[in-house]
Design an enzyme around this catalytic site. Structure first.
Site, mmCIF file in Angstrom:
data_model
loop_
_atom_site.group_PDB
_atom_site.id
_atom_site.type_symbol
_atom_site.label_atom_id
_atom_site.label_comp_id
_atom_site.label_asym_id
_atom_site.label_seq_id
_atom_site.Cartn_x
_atom_site.Cartn_y
_atom_site.Cartn_z
ATOM 1 N N LYS A 50 0.828 -1.206 0.000
ATOM 2 C CA LYS A 50 0.000 0.000 0.000
ATOM 3 C C LYS A 50 0.862 1.256 0.000
ATOM 4 O O LYS A 50 0.574 2.220 -0.725
ATOM 5 C CB LYS A 50 -0.939 -0.020 1.213
ATOM 6 C CG LYS A 50 -2.018 -1.096 1.112
ATOM 7 C CD LYS A 50 -2.707 -1.358 2.435
ATOM 8 C CE LYS A 50 -3.701 -2.493 2.293
ATOM 9 N NZ LYS A 50 -4.319 -2.921 3.555
ATOM 10 N N GLN A 79 -5.079 -1.582 9.844
ATOM 11 C CA GLN A 79 -4.794 -2.892 9.277
ATOM 12 C C GLN A 79 -5.204 -3.992 10.251
ATOM 13 O O GLN A 79 -4.791 -4.001 11.404
ATOM 14 C CB GLN A 79 -3.295 -3.012 8.952
ATOM 15 C CG GLN A 79 -2.907 -4.316 8.274
ATOM 16 C CD GLN A 79 -3.483 -4.437 6.879
ATOM 17 O OE1 GLN A 79 -3.422 -3.519 6.084
ATOM 18 N NE2 GLN A 79 -4.051 -5.590 6.584
ATOM 19 N N ASP A 119 -11.470 2.389 3.886
ATOM 20 C CA ASP A 119 -11.796 0.971 3.739
ATOM 21 C C ASP A 119 -13.271 0.765 3.418
ATOM 22 O O ASP A 119 -13.664 -0.302 2.957
ATOM 23 C CB ASP A 119 -11.465 0.213 5.032
ATOM 24 C CG ASP A 119 -10.124 -0.501 4.964
ATOM 25 O OD1 ASP A 119 -9.688 -0.847 3.843
ATOM 26 O OD2 ASP A 119 -9.516 -0.727 6.023
#
Length: 306
Positions: free
Chosen positions: A52, A96, A119
Site C-alpha cells: 500500500k 490494518q 476501507d
C-alpha cells in the site's frame, strides 16, 4: 478458450487516471494523505502495508505508517485514531487487521471518522452503499465492479451468485451487483444444494477463503467467475492434486515452498468459464488500486471539489 480478466491491466488503467487528479490536488496546496495503523507484528499484514505504501509512493500520495507495539490497549489505539481524525493533512485512515488480541477491533474501526474511512467499513458508509449514495466503497468489492465494467462484462439482467457473506466482500459486492441491476443470490455454509445454486449463475463470485472449493460441479458452461480467494498451499501433494500434476506449478512449489490458489479450482474454471480472474493477478491488484481511489476521492471531497 476462456477469457482471462486481467486485474493488473485494470489496476494500471486506474492508477493512470488517478495521477492527474493527484497532481491537481497537490497544485492546490498538498497531495492526498493516507495514514495506516499497523499494530503488532503480523507478517502478512506487514507485506500488505508495504504494498500500500509503495502504491502511494508511485502515485505521489503522502503516506504514513504508525506502528504501535503488540501490547497496545484499546484506549491507546482509540487515542491514536482520534489524533488522525483531527489531522487536516490526512484524508484517509486505514487500520490494518488483524489487531492484537486484547484490542477491541470493532470499537477501533468505529472510531475512524466516516469521511476518512477509506476501507468503506464504517456503518455510515455501509448505509451509503445500501442507499446507493456517493461514498467510499469496500475496496475489494469496488475493484470487482471496476473489473467487470472495464472488461465489458455486463451485470444488468444477469443472475449473480455470491458465495460468502462477509462484511468485507460478500455483502458489499452483492449490493454493488444489485445496484448494477443484477439478480443476486448470496450463499453460505447453510445453503442447501450449493452446487446447484451456483450453476444458475451468469456471474459467480467466490469469496469463502477455502482453496479450490468451487469445482466444475458448481459452474455452468460460459459463466463468468470472479475468484476472490488467495490461499497459500504448502503441501506438494495438495499442489499436485489441485493443479493436476502441472510440471510448472510443481516446479514453482519446489522453488518457493508454496503456491497460491484461489477459492476456485484453477483447471475446471479454465475449462468451463467464458471468463475468469486468475490467482494471482485477478482481483488482488484491484484492492489496493481502489484504496488509492478512495483516498483521492476523500481528499477531493474535503477540498470541496466534488
Amino acid at each position: 478458450m476462456a477469457h482471462i480478466l486481467d486485474g493488473n491491466r485494470v489496476r494500471d488503467e486506474i492508477k493512470a487516471e488517478l495521477k492527474p487528479r493527484i497532481e491537481a490536488l497537490a497544485a492546490r496546496g498538498r497531495p492526498p494523505g493516507l495514514a495506516v495503523v499497523l499494530a503488532g507484528h503480523n507478517a502478512a499484514s506487514e507485506i500488505y502495508v508495504r504494498n500500500k505504501v509503495k502504491a502511494c509512493q508511485d502515485l505521489g500520495i503522502h503516506s504514513e505508517v504508525l506502528t504501535p507495539p503488540d501490547s497496545i490497549s484499546t484506549d491507546e489505539l482509540l487515542a491514536t485514531v482520534d489524533g488522525l481524525n483531527g489531522r487536516p493533512e490526512i484524508d484517509g485512515i486505514l487500520v490494518q487487521l488483524p489487531l492484537p488480541r486484547q484490542v477491541d477491533s470493532k470499537r477501533v474501526l468505529l472510531a475512524v471518522a466516516p469521511e476518512k474511512d477509506v476501507d468503506g467499513f464504517h456503518p455510515y458508509n455501509v448505509g451509503l452503499l445500501v442507499a446507493n449514495l456517493p461514498g467510499p466503497r469496500a475496496c475489494t468489492p469496488a475493484g470487482i465492479l471496476e473489473l467487470l465494467r472495464r472488461c465489458r462484462v455486463p451485470a444488468a439482467g444477469k443472475r449473480a451468485v455470491v458465495v460468502g457473506r462477509s462484511d468485507i466482500v460478500g455483502k458489499p459486492v452483492a449490493l454493488l451487483l444489485l445496484h448494477e441491476h443484477a439478480t443476486v443470490t448470496i450463499c453460505h455454509s447453510k445453503t442447501p444444494d450449493l452446487p446447484g445454486v451456483c450453476r444458475q449463475a451468469d456471474i459467480l463470485v467466490a469469496a469463502m477463503g477455502r482453496p479450490a472449493m468451487i469445482t466444475g460441479e458448481y459452474m455452468a458452461e460460459g459463466v463468468t467467475v470472479i475468484d476472490v480467494g488467495t490461499n497459500r498451499i504448502e503441501s506438494r501433494e495438495e499442489v499436485a492434486r489441485i493443479f493436476r500434476n502441472s510440471p510448472e506449478k510443481l516446479a514453482s512449489f519446489d522453488k518457493r515452498g508454496s503456491v497460491l490458489v484461489g477459492d476456485v479450482d484453477p483447471v475446471d474454471v479454465a475449462a468451463k468459464a467464458a471468463a475468469y480472474t486468475p490467482v494471482p493477478g485477478g482481483v488482488g491488484p484491484l484492492t489496493i488500486a481502489m484504496l488509492m481511489v478512495n483516498t483521492v476521492q476523500s481528499a477531493e471531497r474535503r477540498a470541496g471539489l466534488c
